[in-house]
Scaffold this active site. Sequence first.
Site, short mmCIF file in Angstrom:
data_model
loop_
_atom_site.label_atom_id
_atom_site.label_comp_id
_atom_site.label_asym_id
_atom_site.label_seq_id
_atom_site.Cartn_x
_atom_site.Cartn_y
_atom_site.Cartn_z
N SER A 135 4.87 8.01 1.76
CA SER A 135 5.94 7.19 2.32
C SER A 135 5.64 6.80 3.76
O SER A 135 6.29 5.89 4.28
CB SER A 135 7.24 7.98 2.32
OG SER A 135 7.60 8.33 1.03
N HIS A 189 2.62 2.11 -2.67
CA HIS A 189 3.90 2.76 -2.37
C HIS A 189 4.98 2.21 -3.28
O HIS A 189 5.51 1.12 -3.06
CB HIS A 189 4.23 2.53 -0.89
CG HIS A 189 5.45 3.24 -0.42
ND1 HIS A 189 6.22 2.78 0.62
CD2 HIS A 189 6.04 4.37 -0.84
CE1 HIS A 189 7.23 3.62 0.81
NE2 HIS A 189 7.15 4.58 -0.06
N GLU A 209 4.79 -1.56 -2.22
CA GLU A 209 4.20 -1.89 -0.92
C GLU A 209 2.71 -1.53 -1.02
O GLU A 209 2.38 -0.37 -1.31
CB GLU A 209 4.88 -1.01 0.14
CG GLU A 209 5.16 -1.65 1.45
CD GLU A 209 5.85 -0.69 2.43
OE1 GLU A 209 6.16 0.48 2.10
OE2 GLU A 209 6.08 -1.13 3.56
N ASN A 265 9.69 2.26 5.28
CA ASN A 265 10.31 3.41 5.95
C ASN A 265 10.37 3.29 7.46
O ASN A 265 11.09 4.05 8.11
CB ASN A 265 9.63 4.70 5.50
CG ASN A 265 10.12 5.08 4.12
OD1 ASN A 265 11.32 5.10 3.88
ND2 ASN A 265 9.20 5.34 3.21
#
Length: 283
Positions: free
Chosen positions: A119, A140, A152, A190
Amino acid sequence: MEVKTFGVIGAGQMGNGIAQVAAAAGLNVVMLDIKEEFVQKGMANITRILSRSVEKGKLAADEKDAILGRIATTTELSEMAKVDFLVEAATENEKIKFQLFKDLDEICPAHTILSTNTSSIPIGRIAAQTGRPDKVVGMHFMNPVPVMKLVEVIRGLATSDETFQLTWDLSVKFGKTPAESSDFPGFIANRILMPMINEAVFTLYHGVGTPEAIDTVMKLGMNHPMGPLALADLIGLDTCLAIMETLYDGFKDSKYRPCPLLRKYVEAGWLGRKSGRGFYDYG
Ligand SMILES: NC(=O)c1ccc[n+]([C@@H]2O[C@H](COP(=O)([O-])OP(=O)(O)OC[C@H]3O[C@@H](n4cnc5c(N)ncnc54)[C@H](O)[C@@H]3O)[C@@H](O)[C@H]2O)c1
């Protein structure tokens, strides 16, 4: 290169979802965890989700059996010698991931792409544990993997164009929409999401509102489908804390300081839905 066999490291909430979408896309999957019970829990979750799709008439029963039949499980890392492409989805902990990438670099054939579902940990730091940084990339997925559309794709400094393109194309094959991010702590998702969640925890910590009030404000006032505290419980509070620590460490900026209440919950084993208790009680 054609990817025929796909490895997944970690059979937790992300790993079993990734194994499911890869098998549904027709790949042979090897899913690994450190204990047989964790692997079995992952398989049980995939079976439960596919069975629900059959009940709803969205999936034929023989297709469910075919998907399950394409997933092999193991607790032996040496089994990853069979795969063309793998996604590491083990616990968000740098030490665990670094050791895994060192070992996988030894075990996997030279052509194998080693991707990570981290992450927040920079891809370049993970790639530096291997002798093949050109074949290390971020892939991701979002939670829950079978439902969420985004992947991602994160290009490390040394990631080759071939590796990047293969990861992009695989994401499309899995029915996802990829978006490119460069390699900074937290990437795009994130970097933006987790400070908001952390601020929601600070809002609770400072007594500004109850969890229900905080989540209601964000759902009804900002049109978010889930409140930030309910989302933190879904992600896992240990994962949220690990991401905030990576942001704080990576940018050395106090705006990324993890809320002490988040740390307190994690230390108490209140990890959210996966442990039955987080900001809410899942009984
Ligand atoms: N939870 C989310 O919403 C979310 C979203 C995107 C990415 N991620 C990332 O995905 C990864 C996994 O997160 P999760 O939510 O599935 O966590 P989880 O706690 O549900 O599962 C992690 C699994 O990894 C296993 N594991 C630990 N060490 C291992 C090792 N050495 N080898 C093999 N397996 C090992 C654990 O036994 C566990 O089953 C993390 O890097 C996390 O940051 C999580």
